[in-house]
Design a protein around this motif. Structure first.
Motif, PDB file in Angstrom:
ATOM      1  N   LEU A  98       0.806  -1.222   0.000  1.00  0.00           N
ATOM      2  CA  LEU A  98       0.000   0.000   0.000  1.00  0.00           C
ATOM      3  C   LEU A  98       0.842   1.277   0.000  1.00  0.00           C
ATOM      4  O   LEU A  98       0.433   2.283  -0.557  1.00  0.00           O
ATOM      5  N   THR A  99       2.041   1.228   0.605  1.00  0.00           N
ATOM      6  CA  THR A  99       2.887   2.438   0.575  1.00  0.00           C
ATOM      7  C   THR A  99       3.325   2.761  -0.849  1.00  0.00           C
ATOM      8  O   THR A  99       3.413   3.922  -1.210  1.00  0.00           O
ATOM      9  N   GLU A 128      -4.368   8.200   4.446  1.00  0.00           N
ATOM     10  CA  GLU A 128      -2.941   8.137   4.781  1.00  0.00           C
ATOM     11  C   GLU A 128      -2.510   6.670   4.744  1.00  0.00           C
ATOM     12  O   GLU A 128      -3.124   5.835   5.390  1.00  0.00           O
ATOM     13  N   TYR A 129      -1.471   6.380   3.962  1.00  0.00           N
ATOM     14  CA  TYR A 129      -1.032   4.982   3.827  1.00  0.00           C
ATOM     15  C   TYR A 129       0.278   4.724   4.562  1.00  0.00           C
ATOM     16  O   TYR A 129       0.923   3.718   4.341  1.00  0.00           O
ATOM     17  N   ALA A 130       0.669   5.697   5.422  1.00  0.00           N
ATOM     18  CA  ALA A 130       1.998   5.628   6.030  1.00  0.00           C
ATOM     19  C   ALA A 130       2.201   4.374   6.858  1.00  0.00           C
ATOM     20  O   ALA A 130       3.277   3.801   6.869  1.00  0.00           O
ATOM     21  N   ASP A 131       1.175   3.933   7.561  1.00  0.00           N
ATOM     22  CA  ASP A 131       1.381   2.803   8.471  1.00  0.00           C
ATOM     23  C   ASP A 131       0.958   1.480   7.865  1.00  0.00           C
ATOM     24  O   ASP A 131       0.747   0.506   8.565  1.00  0.00           O
ATOM     25  N   GLY A 169       0.130   3.934  -2.665  1.00  0.00           N
ATOM     26  CA  GLY A 169      -0.384   5.216  -2.154  1.00  0.00           C
ATOM     27  C   GLY A 169       0.283   6.437  -2.749  1.00  0.00           C
ATOM     28  O   GLY A 169      -0.259   7.540  -2.665  1.00  0.00           O
TER      29      GLY A 169
END
Ligand SMILES: Nc1ncnc2c1ncn2[C@@H]1O[C@H](COP(=O)(O)OP(=O)(O)OP(=O)(O)O)[C@@H](O)[C@H]1O
Ligand SMILES: [Mg+2]
Lengths: 283, 243
Positions: free
Chosen positions: B106-107, B239-242, B110
């Motif tokens: 996903l990162t 937000e895809y950070a995590d 994203g």
């Protein structure tokens, strides 16, 4: 031009970055800081993966979060680590990301051939992702970041896992890209950026410490770095940097603001600056 | 006279063309313009990239569940059809979100022009369409085997499907996908099964006595709501950070 303006990022009550201001123009910008300094945090915000708690990030004077897909269209990103579906081949993996970046199949295939050749993986196009070594995977990661010919290229520890030959190849590639694009990379390996970075950014205590050229940074320690045999203990006021082995035994490298009689002066390098700035943190 | 007009360099020209193209591009204001845009570059293979096994498993499970519903549910046919008809949609989302999060891709997705939210929106249309298509033969077979009213069963299943899809979108708009897709099946199951367990005769009688035409309005309302929310979902900032 990518501008970071008064950016603060918190994880709960922990402040990972505080009031950071940086301008990234054309060229290679190296974020050089030890573990946990906030490099990845900054990069995640620069790639819109995470929003800052305060401040803004502008691309050509427009907020990147408002630009949305127009910004992502000119962005390439290599995360510090990334996942993939194990059963797909390298080409399938890259074709999928190319489609997400809006490239047609023919254009994507041509670009993939070119990029795989650039990262030395032409023969690996039909290998399954799960069969790649760590270094090969990293090179596929670099290739995917370049699929859409990005104007802004953000690379989080791109040289991790690369062998010396690949490091040199990658350095040359970055140096070429830096002539026309904004390249931002994070690393703690000084030799990766010493020869190619147009600016070096140091982050300390979650704040921006400096953003200067390699020459400017090194000039601050010019005439202050010395070497002396390790048989002699460091005197008061001398700051230890590193030690190395030479033909006569161990040699200490240190910073001294006065000129010691029993030591020989040496040219200050970026590694000396890094060790001087982050000395206590690293130890 | 000096006609030496300064011409832009190739680089300046390219930059200007890029700005003009950027400004002229219509924003993705709705899911259909996104669908049009994506169908040019995307194709089915990319739409189901990495999740083919999830789709296969979903179809298989749906087939088994519906066979059981149709074969055994004589006493509670209407209630069973209502409860089970969002199953394909439910299972597909649960498996896909779980697999995508586990893949760790996903990162990378994203930061692409088309984010996982865009792809999900198009997949929703696909899974929605598949569910509708499956509901028709199920209603027909149930009608024949269990002497049910085909149109009533069809309207009940469409009603349940759109309602489920609307509830899922409401959750997706406000929380993380993994939370939304895991919580809703539990909520749906409880809402449908609890009244059934309490007094299945009354539930079944209520649904059986509803005139078919009275179900058309809820189907239309939920369907319209579905598209309104889907359009909103397409514009969601995730937000895809995590991930
Ligand atoms: N999701 C998170 N939740 C809480 N704290 C976090 C999170 N991510 C990072 N941190 C903290 O924020 C700080 C900065 O982390 P970050 O990953 O940005 O550092 P870094 O400079 O990239 O380090 P490294 O060189 O090890 O990759 C660290 O102290 C880390 O523990
Ligand atoms: Mg990091």
């Amino acid at each position: 031009m990518l501008t970071v303006k008064n950016v603060t990022k918190k994880y709960g009550s922990f402040t990972a970055l505080e009031d950071v201001n940086i301008e990234f123009g054309i060229g290679v910008h190296a974020l050089l800081a030890p573990n946990g300094a906030g490099k990845t945090t900054l990069m995640k915000m620069l790639t819109t993966l995470m929003k800052p708690n305060a401040g803004e990030i502008l691309y050509n004077d427009e907020n990147i979060f408002l630009l949305d897909d127009k910004y992502r269209d000119v962005l390439g990103y290599l995360p510090q680590s990334f996942g993939f579906y194990k059963g797909h081949t390298v080409r399938q993996f890259l074709l999928y990301l190319a489609a997400l970046k809006g490239l047609g199949k023919k254009q994507a295939n041509e670009k993939i051939d070119e990029l795989l050749a650039n990262v030395g993986l032409s023969d690996a196009a039909s290998l399954r992702m799960k069969k790649l070594s760590g270094g090969m995977l990293q090179r596929v990661g670099i290739a995917q970041a370049l699929l859409n010919d990005p104007q802004v290229l953000i690379l989080d520890e791109p040289t991790a896992g690369l062998d010396p030959k690949e490091r040199v190849r990658f350095r040359n590639m970055l140096s070429e890209l830096g002539k026309t694009k904004t390249v931002i990379l994070s690393t703690h390996i000084v030799s990766d950026v010493e020869s190619i970075a147009s600016r070096v950014i140091l982050i300390k205590n979650h704040k921006l410490l400096c953003n200067e050229t390699v020459q400017q940074l090194c000039s601050q320690l010019n005439g202050k770095v010395f070497e002396r045999t390790a048989a002699v203990a460091l005197h008061d006021g001398e700051v230890f940097l590193s030690e190395r082995q030479d033909a006569n035994g161990l040699v200490n490298r240190f910073v001294s603001h006065s000129v010691p009689a029993d030591a020989s002066p040496v040219n200050a390098g970026l590694e000396d600056v890094f060790l001087y700035v982050y000395g206590e943190e690293i130890q | 006279m000096n006609y030496d007009i300064p011409m832009p360099t190739a680089e300046e020209k390219n930059a200007a063309v890029k700005v003009i193209l950027c400004e002229a591009m219509p924003p993705k204001e709705n899911v259909f313009s996104l669908l049009r845009e994506l169908s040019g570059v995307f194709g089915l293979r990319n739409l189901f990239f990495g999740i083919g096994d999830c789709v296969y498993l979903t179809v298989l499970l749906t087939f088994l569940l519906y066979t059981a519903v149709v074969a055994m549910a004589k006493q509670v046919l209407c209630s069973a059809v209502f409860t089970a008809s969002p199953f394909l949609y439910l299972a597909a989302w649960l498996l896909v979100v779980w697999k995508e999060e586990k893949s760790g891709m996903l990162t990378l997705q994203g930061v692409c022009k088309y984010t996982p939210v865009h792809v999900s929106a198009i997949r929703m249309l696909c899974f929605g369409g598949m569910s509708l298509l499956v509901d028709i033969p199920v209603a027909a077979i149930a009608g024949v085997l269990q002497a049910g009213d085909f149109w009533k069963l069809l309207m009940l299943s469409f009603c349940a499907l759109f309602l489920y899809a609307v509830l899922l979108l409401c959750l997706l708009l406000h929380c993380k996908a993994r939370f939304a897709v895991s919580v809703l099946p539990v909520v749906w199951g409880s809402l449908c099964l609890l009244p059934l367990l309490k007094d299945y005769v009354q539930c079944e009688t209520f649904l059986r006595n509803l005139p078919t035409y009275s179900l058309v309005l809820p189907v239309i309302v939920f369907a319209v709501l579905y598209f309104v929310l889907l359009n909103r979902y397409v514009r969601k900032e995730e937000e895809y950070a995590d991930c």
